[in-house]
Design a protein around this motif. Structure first.
Motif, PDB file in Angstrom:
ATOM      1  N   GLU A 253       1.012  -1.004  -0.127  1.00  0.00           N
ATOM      2  CA  GLU A 253       0.378   0.122  -0.122  1.00  0.00           C
ATOM      3  C   GLU A 253       0.833   1.193  -0.117  1.00  0.00           C
ATOM      4  N   THR A 254       2.281   1.221   0.180  1.00  0.00           N
ATOM      5  CA  THR A 254       2.808   2.680   0.113  1.00  0.00           C
ATOM      6  C   THR A 254       2.841   3.049  -0.894  1.00  0.00           C
ATOM      7  N   HIS A 255       3.425   1.679  -1.824  1.00  0.00           N
ATOM      8  CA  HIS A 255       3.086   2.785  -3.474  1.00  0.00           C
ATOM      9  C   HIS A 255       2.076   3.073  -3.613  1.00  0.00           C
ATOM     10  N   VAL A 256       0.847   2.446  -3.222  1.00  0.00           N
ATOM     11  CA  VAL A 256      -0.552   3.237  -3.629  1.00  0.00           C
ATOM     12  C   VAL A 256      -0.410   4.960  -2.963  1.00  0.00           C
ATOM     13  N   ARG A 257       0.051   4.839  -2.000  1.00  0.00           N
ATOM     14  CA  ARG A 257      -0.173   6.078  -1.517  1.00  0.00           C
ATOM     15  C   ARG A 257       0.808   7.332  -2.047  1.00  0.00           C
ATOM     16  N   ARG A 258       1.939   6.492  -2.078  1.00  0.00           N
ATOM     17  CA  ARG A 258       3.147   7.629  -2.644  1.00  0.00           C
ATOM     18  C   ARG A 258       2.534   7.785  -4.128  1.00  0.00           C
ATOM     19  N   ASP A 259       2.038   7.216  -4.333  1.00  0.00           N
ATOM     20  CA  ASP A 259       1.663   7.868  -6.257  1.00  0.00           C
ATOM     21  C   ASP A 259       0.370   8.853  -5.451  1.00  0.00           C
ATOM     22  N   ARG A 260      -0.447   8.669  -4.960  1.00  0.00           N
ATOM     23  CA  ARG A 260      -1.824   9.224  -4.508  1.00  0.00           C
ATOM     24  C   ARG A 260      -1.395  10.848  -4.007  1.00  0.00           C
ATOM     25  N   ILE A 261      -0.095  10.809  -3.821  1.00  0.00           N
ATOM     26  CA  ILE A 261      -0.061  12.289  -2.876  1.00  0.00           C
ATOM     27  C   ILE A 261       1.247  12.973  -4.221  1.00  0.00           C
ATOM     28  N   ARG A 262       1.819  11.729  -5.125  1.00  0.00           N
ATOM     29  CA  ARG A 262       2.273  12.553  -6.349  1.00  0.00           C
ATOM     30  C   ARG A 262       1.445  13.150  -7.653  1.00  0.00           C
ATOM     31  N   ALA A 263      -0.228  12.680  -7.142  1.00  0.00           N
ATOM     32  CA  ALA A 263      -0.872  13.119  -8.354  1.00  0.00           C
ATOM     33  C   ALA A 263      -1.438  14.383  -7.501  1.00  0.00           C
ATOM     34  N   HIS A 264      -1.584  14.603  -6.407  1.00  0.00           N
ATOM     35  CA  HIS A 264      -1.717  15.466  -6.086  1.00  0.00           C
ATOM     36  C   HIS A 264      -3.213  15.645  -5.803  1.00  0.00           C
ATOM     37  N   VAL A 265      -3.190  14.159  -4.935  1.00  0.00           N
ATOM     38  CA  VAL A 265      -5.089  14.302  -4.600  1.00  0.00           C
ATOM     39  C   VAL A 265      -5.597  14.790  -4.284  1.00  0.00           C
ATOM     40  N   HIS A 266      -6.385  15.512  -3.892  1.00  0.00           N
ATOM     41  CA  HIS A 266      -7.516  16.581  -3.329  1.00  0.00           C
ATOM     42  C   HIS A 266      -8.943  16.066  -3.025  1.00  0.00           C
ATOM     43  N   GLY A 267      -9.704  15.898  -2.606  1.00  0.00           N
ATOM     44  CA  GLY A 267     -11.102  15.773  -2.513  1.00  0.00           C
ATOM     45  C   GLY A 267     -11.979  17.323  -2.739  1.00  0.00           C
ATOM     46  N   GLY A 268     -13.117  17.779  -2.958  1.00  0.00           N
ATOM     47  CA  GLY A 268     -13.620  18.637  -2.704  1.00  0.00           C
ATOM     48  C   GLY A 268     -14.769  18.486  -1.722  1.00  0.00           C
ATOM     49  N   ARG A 269     -15.625  19.742  -1.550  1.00  0.00           N
ATOM     50  CA  ARG A 269     -15.971  19.523   0.317  1.00  0.00           C
ATOM     51  C   ARG A 269     -17.360  19.225  -0.342  1.00  0.00           C
ATOM     52  N   ALA A 270     -18.187  19.402  -2.120  1.00  0.00           N
ATOM     53  CA  ALA A 270     -18.838  18.217  -2.146  1.00  0.00           C
ATOM     54  C   ALA A 270     -18.968  17.130  -2.645  1.00  0.00           C
ATOM     55  N   LEU A 271     -17.883  16.215  -3.393  1.00  0.00           N
ATOM     56  CA  LEU A 271     -17.618  14.792  -2.149  1.00  0.00           C
ATOM     57  C   LEU A 271     -17.480  13.970  -1.147  1.00  0.00           C
ATOM     58  N   ALA A 272     -16.573  15.575  -0.676  1.00  0.00           N
ATOM     59  CA  ALA A 272     -17.264  15.295   1.117  1.00  0.00           C
ATOM     60  C   ALA A 272     -18.208  15.019   1.443  1.00  0.00           C
ATOM     61  N   ALA A 273     -19.044  16.790   1.561  1.00  0.00           N
ATOM     62  CA  ALA A 273     -20.573  16.684   1.830  1.00  0.00           C
ATOM     63  C   ALA A 273     -21.596  15.672   1.126  1.00  0.00           C
ATOM     64  N   GLY A 274     -20.975  14.917   0.124  1.00  0.00           N
ATOM     65  CA  GLY A 274     -22.547  14.141  -0.028  1.00  0.00           C
ATOM     66  C   GLY A 274     -21.867  13.065   0.781  1.00  0.00           C
ATOM     67  N   THR A 275     -20.695  12.194   0.724  1.00  0.00           N
ATOM     68  CA  THR A 275     -20.131  11.081   0.967  1.00  0.00           C
ATOM     69  C   THR A 275     -20.948  11.229   3.456  1.00  0.00           C
ATOM     70  N   TYR A 276     -20.802  12.039   3.747  1.00  0.00           N
ATOM     71  CA  TYR A 276     -20.991  12.384   5.090  1.00  0.00           C
ATOM     72  C   TYR A 276     -22.721  11.861   4.781  1.00  0.00           C
ATOM     73  N   LEU A 277     -23.645  12.594   4.082  1.00  0.00           N
ATOM     74  CA  LEU A 277     -24.654  12.603   3.580  1.00  0.00           C
ATOM     75  C   LEU A 277     -25.326  10.664   3.531  1.00  0.00           C
ATOM     76  N   ALA A 278     -24.622  10.670   2.266  1.00  0.00           N
ATOM     77  CA  ALA A 278     -24.871   9.129   2.678  1.00  0.00           C
ATOM     78  C   ALA A 278     -24.265   8.149   3.474  1.00  0.00           C
ATOM     79  N   ALA A 279     -23.566   8.233   4.171  1.00  0.00           N
ATOM     80  CA  ALA A 279     -23.687   7.792   6.279  1.00  0.00           C
ATOM     81  C   ALA A 279     -24.355   8.023   6.695  1.00  0.00           C
ATOM     82  N   VAL A 280     -25.371   9.633   7.138  1.00  0.00           N
ATOM     83  CA  VAL A 280     -26.248   9.589   7.545  1.00  0.00           C
ATOM     84  C   VAL A 280     -27.439   8.475   6.822  1.00  0.00           C
ATOM     85  N   ALA A 281     -27.653   8.754   5.445  1.00  0.00           N
ATOM     86  CA  ALA A 281     -28.832   7.978   5.334  1.00  0.00           C
ATOM     87  C   ALA A 281     -28.887   6.576   5.250  1.00  0.00           C
TER      88      ALA A 281
END
Length: 305
Positions: A253-281
């Motif tokens: 998994e270290t390779h996966v984590r490194r590649d994620r950072i190299r790709a500058h992966v950042h989630g948006g607020r909309a995706l996070a909010a939708g995920t929280y709503l799905a959890a509540v639902a």
């Protein structure tokens, strides 16, 4: 029918849903929200299983007796059976959780003592200042790696690194690694892991799934990576993971984590909010659509108006 629906939901949330969610890549953009979603899946599965156990005897009573016969001994048997079935699930889960917690803390205490015994006398100036309640320990080792050992009441947590980690990482990378491990300790990620481990052990073998354990473990690492990134930058965190990846297996998994950072992966607020709503639902919707209607019909049967 409520018992059937709840049983089906419990099986769905214990097997197919974790399998699908574990394959999703969008969760890596919002690890914190994704962990909450995983917790909601686990909680909903447990609640559905308990609800199904409570509803099953009452459903059988409705099928095999006339309305005027649903009193006295048949009713007492149905209520008792419901309590026993639901109690077995709860007691099993609580028992596994308590036993796991005790064993884990005993093992950690021994681990802390062993680390303290084997640690080198090392100056931590290049690492920076650790937060109160945390101690740095350096072990001899030719392979770079780092981990943390959570503390308990009256005992400080440990951040453990090897000598190779100090030798191969630049100061910024080393500080990013320490920030990563400190994030695990501060947020008590170990408790999240314990909860999912207990659920995995408590569920029957035929429905348990390792996907949840592995996916949550990876998301927790990514969440801690993000803490290191925020404090010391993407390059420092990715550089540290480069050093760790050299000693890791290709599918680690270290390779996966490194590649994620190299790709500058950042989630948006909309995706996070939708995920929280799905959890509540996941918890609220079955309660409204299945549990409340069942209680509305079942409670009068046992004399509750």
């Amino acid at each position: 029918m409520a018992s059937v629906w709840l049983a089906g939901l419990a099986l769905l949330l214990a097997g197919p849903v974790p399998a699908l969610l574990a394959r999703a890549r969008w969760t890596r953009s919002v690890p914190r929200a994704a962990i909450v979603l995983w917790q909601a899946v686990a909680s909903a599965a447990v609640l559905a299983a308990v609800g199904s156990a409570l509803a099953a005897p009452e459903a059988l009573l409705r099928v095999f007796t006339h309305p005027e016969e649903r009193t006295g001994v048949p009713l007492a048997i149905a209520v008792g059976a419901a309590a026993v079935l639901a109690g077995l699930i709860v007691v099993r889960l609580v028992g596994v959780l308590v036993l796991l917690a005790v064993r884990t803390r005993v093992r950690r205490s021994r681990h802390r003592d062993m680390v303290d015994l084997l640690a080198r006398a090392e100056q931590g100036d290049s690492v920076g200042t650790l937060r109160s309640g945390t101690v740095l320990r350096v072990l001899d080792g030719a392979v770079p790696f780092a981990y943390c050992v959570p503390g308990r009441v009256g005992r400080e947590g440990r951040v453990v690194v090897t000598g190779a980690t100090l030798d191969r990482l630049c100061p910024a990378e080393l500080r990013a690694v320490i920030a990563h491990e400190q994030a695990h300790l501060d947020a008590r990620h170990d408790l999240v892991r314990e909860g999912f481990t207990a659920l995995h052990q408590a569920f029957p073998v035929v429905v348990r799934s390792r996907e949840a354990l592995e996916a949550v473990a990876l998301l927790l690492e990514m969440l801690a990576d993000d803490a290191g990134r925020r404090r010391h930058g993407d390059d420092a965190m990715a550089g540290a993971l480069d050093a760790f990846a050299c000693a890791a297996a290709p599918d680690d998994e270290t390779h996966v984590r490194r590649d994620r950072i190299r790709a500058h992966v950042h989630g948006g607020r909309a995706l996070a909010a939708g995920t929280y709503l799905a959890a509540v639902a996941l918890v609220v919707v079955p309660t409204i659509t299945i549990v409340i209607p069942w209680l509305t019909d079942a409670l009068p049967t046992v004399g509750v108006r």
